[in-house]
Scaffold this motif. Sequence first.
Motif, PDB file in Angstrom:
ATOM      1  N   PHE A   1      -1.612   0.566 -11.611  1.00  0.00           N
ATOM      2  CA  PHE A   1      -1.592  -0.245 -10.396  1.00  0.00           C
ATOM      3  C   PHE A   1      -0.181  -0.580  -9.930  1.00  0.00           C
ATOM      4  CE2 PHE A   1      -6.031  -1.691 -11.674  1.00  0.00           C
ATOM      5  CZ  PHE A   1      -6.636  -0.851 -10.744  1.00  0.00           C
ATOM      6  N   ASP A   2       0.784  -0.604 -10.831  1.00  0.00           N
ATOM      7  CA  ASP A   2       2.144  -0.910 -10.372  1.00  0.00           C
ATOM      8  C   ASP A   2       2.796   0.269  -9.666  1.00  0.00           C
ATOM      9  OD1 ASP A   2       2.688   0.735 -12.513  1.00  0.00           O
ATOM     10  OD2 ASP A   2       3.746  -0.778 -13.697  1.00  0.00           O
ATOM     11  N   ALA A   3       2.058   1.393  -9.562  1.00  0.00           N
ATOM     12  CA  ALA A   3       2.562   2.552  -8.812  1.00  0.00           C
ATOM     13  C   ALA A   3       1.806   2.750  -7.502  1.00  0.00           C
ATOM     14  CB  ALA A   3       2.460   3.820  -9.666  1.00  0.00           C
ATOM     15  N   LEU A   4       1.005   1.762  -7.108  1.00  0.00           N
ATOM     16  CA  LEU A   4       0.208   1.891  -5.885  1.00  0.00           C
ATOM     17  C   LEU A   4       1.061   1.918  -4.627  1.00  0.00           C
ATOM     18  CD1 LEU A   4      -2.825  -0.502  -6.517  1.00  0.00           C
ATOM     19  CD2 LEU A   4      -2.953   1.949  -6.078  1.00  0.00           C
ATOM     20  N   PHE A   5       2.126   1.123  -4.623  1.00  0.00           N
ATOM     21  CA  PHE A   5       2.918   0.932  -3.416  1.00  0.00           C
ATOM     22  C   PHE A   5       4.305   1.538  -3.606  1.00  0.00           C
ATOM     23  CE2 PHE A   5       0.075  -2.752  -4.019  1.00  0.00           C
ATOM     24  CZ  PHE A   5      -0.812  -2.497  -2.985  1.00  0.00           C
ATOM     25  N   GLY A   6       4.724   2.330  -2.639  1.00  0.00           N
ATOM     26  CA  GLY A   6       6.007   3.006  -2.728  1.00  0.00           C
ATOM     27  C   GLY A   6       7.182   2.056  -2.679  1.00  0.00           C
ATOM     28  N   GLU A   7       8.342   2.563  -3.047  1.00  0.00           N
ATOM     29  CA  GLU A   7       9.550   1.745  -3.100  1.00  0.00           C
ATOM     30  C   GLU A   7       9.878   1.139  -1.743  1.00  0.00           C
ATOM     31  OE1 GLU A   7      12.326  -0.039  -5.484  1.00  0.00           O
ATOM     32  OE2 GLU A   7      10.725   1.340  -6.076  1.00  0.00           O
ATOM     33  N   ASP A   8       9.632   1.888  -0.670  1.00  0.00           N
ATOM     34  CA  ASP A   8       9.922   1.358   0.659  1.00  0.00           C
ATOM     35  C   ASP A   8       9.025   0.169   0.985  1.00  0.00           C
ATOM     36  OD1 ASP A   8       7.758   3.107   0.631  1.00  0.00           O
ATOM     37  OD2 ASP A   8       7.963   3.599   2.761  1.00  0.00           O
ATOM     38  N   MET A   9       7.767   0.219   0.525  1.00  0.00           N
ATOM     39  CA  MET A   9       6.862  -0.906   0.753  1.00  0.00           C
ATOM     40  C   MET A   9       7.286  -2.125  -0.051  1.00  0.00           C
ATOM     41  SD  MET A   9       3.095   0.872   0.795  1.00  0.00           S
ATOM     42  CE  MET A   9       2.720   2.257   1.912  1.00  0.00           C
ATOM     43  N   LEU A  10       7.714  -1.913  -1.286  1.00  0.00           N
ATOM     44  CA  LEU A  10       8.082  -3.023  -2.156  1.00  0.00           C
ATOM     45  C   LEU A  10       9.421  -3.649  -1.767  1.00  0.00           C
ATOM     46  CD1 LEU A  10       6.940  -1.653  -5.625  1.00  0.00           C
ATOM     47  CD2 LEU A  10       5.733  -3.204  -4.072  1.00  0.00           C
ATOM     48  N   LYS A  11      10.107  -3.050  -0.814  1.00  0.00           N
ATOM     49  CA  LYS A  11      11.343  -3.639  -0.299  1.00  0.00           C
ATOM     50  C   LYS A  11      11.193  -4.116   1.142  1.00  0.00           C
ATOM     51  CE  LYS A  11      14.523  -0.938  -3.208  1.00  0.00           C
ATOM     52  NZ  LYS A  11      15.613   0.062  -3.213  1.00  0.00           N
ATOM     53  N   GLY A  12      10.013  -3.924   1.729  1.00  0.00           N
ATOM     54  CA  GLY A  12       9.802  -4.239   3.133  1.00  0.00           C
ATOM     55  C   GLY A  12       9.286  -5.648   3.369  1.00  0.00           C
ATOM     56  N   GLY A  13       8.896  -5.908   4.603  1.00  0.00           N
ATOM     57  CA  GLY A  13       8.477  -7.239   5.008  1.00  0.00           C
ATOM     58  C   GLY A  13       7.203  -7.729   4.363  1.00  0.00           C
ATOM     59  N   TYR A  14       6.380  -6.821   3.862  1.00  0.00           N
ATOM     60  CA  TYR A  14       5.119  -7.209   3.229  1.00  0.00           C
ATOM     61  C   TYR A  14       5.201  -7.171   1.713  1.00  0.00           C
ATOM     62  CZ  TYR A  14       3.288  -6.416   7.923  1.00  0.00           C
ATOM     63  OH  TYR A  14       3.064  -6.456   9.273  1.00  0.00           O
ATOM     64  N   ARG A  15       6.381  -7.102   1.149  1.00  0.00           N
ATOM     65  CA  ARG A  15       6.538  -6.883  -0.287  1.00  0.00           C
ATOM     66  C   ARG A  15       5.830  -7.952  -1.118  1.00  0.00           C
ATOM     67  NH1 ARG A  15      11.065  -8.491   2.086  1.00  0.00           N
ATOM     68  NH2 ARG A  15      12.149 -10.362   1.386  1.00  0.00           N
TER      69      ARG A  15
END
Length: 361
Positions: free
Chosen positions: A324-338
């Motif tokens: 589950f910790d690989a569900l969201f890409g690096e760009d998502m985890l650094k974006g406004g919805y992180r």
Amino acid sequence: MTDGSRPLSLCAREPHVPADRLVAEMVPPPRFDSVRFDNYIPDPDRPSQAEAVRVLEEFAAGLGGGPTNGAGAGGIRRWFRRGGRSADGPAASAGPRGVYLDGGYGVGKTHLLASLWHATEAPPERKAFGTFVELTNLVGALGFQQTVATLSGHRLLCIDEFELDDPGDTVLVSTLLGRLVEEGVALAATSNTLPGKLGEGRFAAADFLREIQGLAAHFRALRIDGEDYRHRGLPDAPPPSDAETVTRFAHTTPGASLDHFPSLLDHLSRVHPSRYGALCDGVEAVCLTDVQPVPDQSTALRLVVLADRLYDREVPVLASGVPFDALFGEDMLKGGYRKKYFRAISRLTALARDARRSVDT
């Protein structure tokens, strides 16, 4: 091997949720039925947690008794007068009429918000509890004026996961809360973002600064620091299972669902998020095969809502594929919805632990 039963499928469900159910379900979800201020365990190294309990207990006491609308909300005014606010004039001008719990995921904000709901002396039909998504969905189902009429007699409105995702929500919620405050409704909310910073990184928040500042004016913000309690002192998240184990568990567990993860993501795009709770009705465990990183932000945000509803209902999740910790890409985890994505990872990991315990017993 199976017991011959056929598991449920979330992809086969297209629930219809009538408006009266949306209103009736504005109570703390099952996971938070039994939470109270006295079973919230503050971290002794984080004094802001104990301070939040103290402030909220005082706030709840201020809501007890007295009328619930107009300038007669004396208990609320007394609470804010102790905080340095004047009690003169109508209720709407007596300063902030709510509390806003700001902090990272997993510090117990929802526990505290639900505890406030339980501690407020009012019948269930005179206080409401729902996520921000559920509140906006209620407006969509009832219409703005009917929502104001429905909630204006309430003593308290609790809004969990307060996050503005688009300009339309900003204007809608700003107007709605302003009207409810005028009617004497007290507000309480949780979020991972300070009220004056809502919308940053998601849309042109500067263009809606007036509405955002109007929202912030309704609340006294309380910062709660701390670690994610769901993983404090616990081992790392369990690794994904293999597809055979997931399928076998689904066939041998009463009330379990079994879905191919990419197909489920596609199905969620055709079901309104307000119905994700109903999508989980009667489901005792969710089994997913071939979990993959989500392909885009819209899909990711829908998955966040589903994760929240599963967590609220304490539904364990067993999955094969990527962790589950690989569900969201690096760009998502650094974006406004992180912060949303980290919350979803945290909650899905907790549900994965629950499922692993069932598999291992």
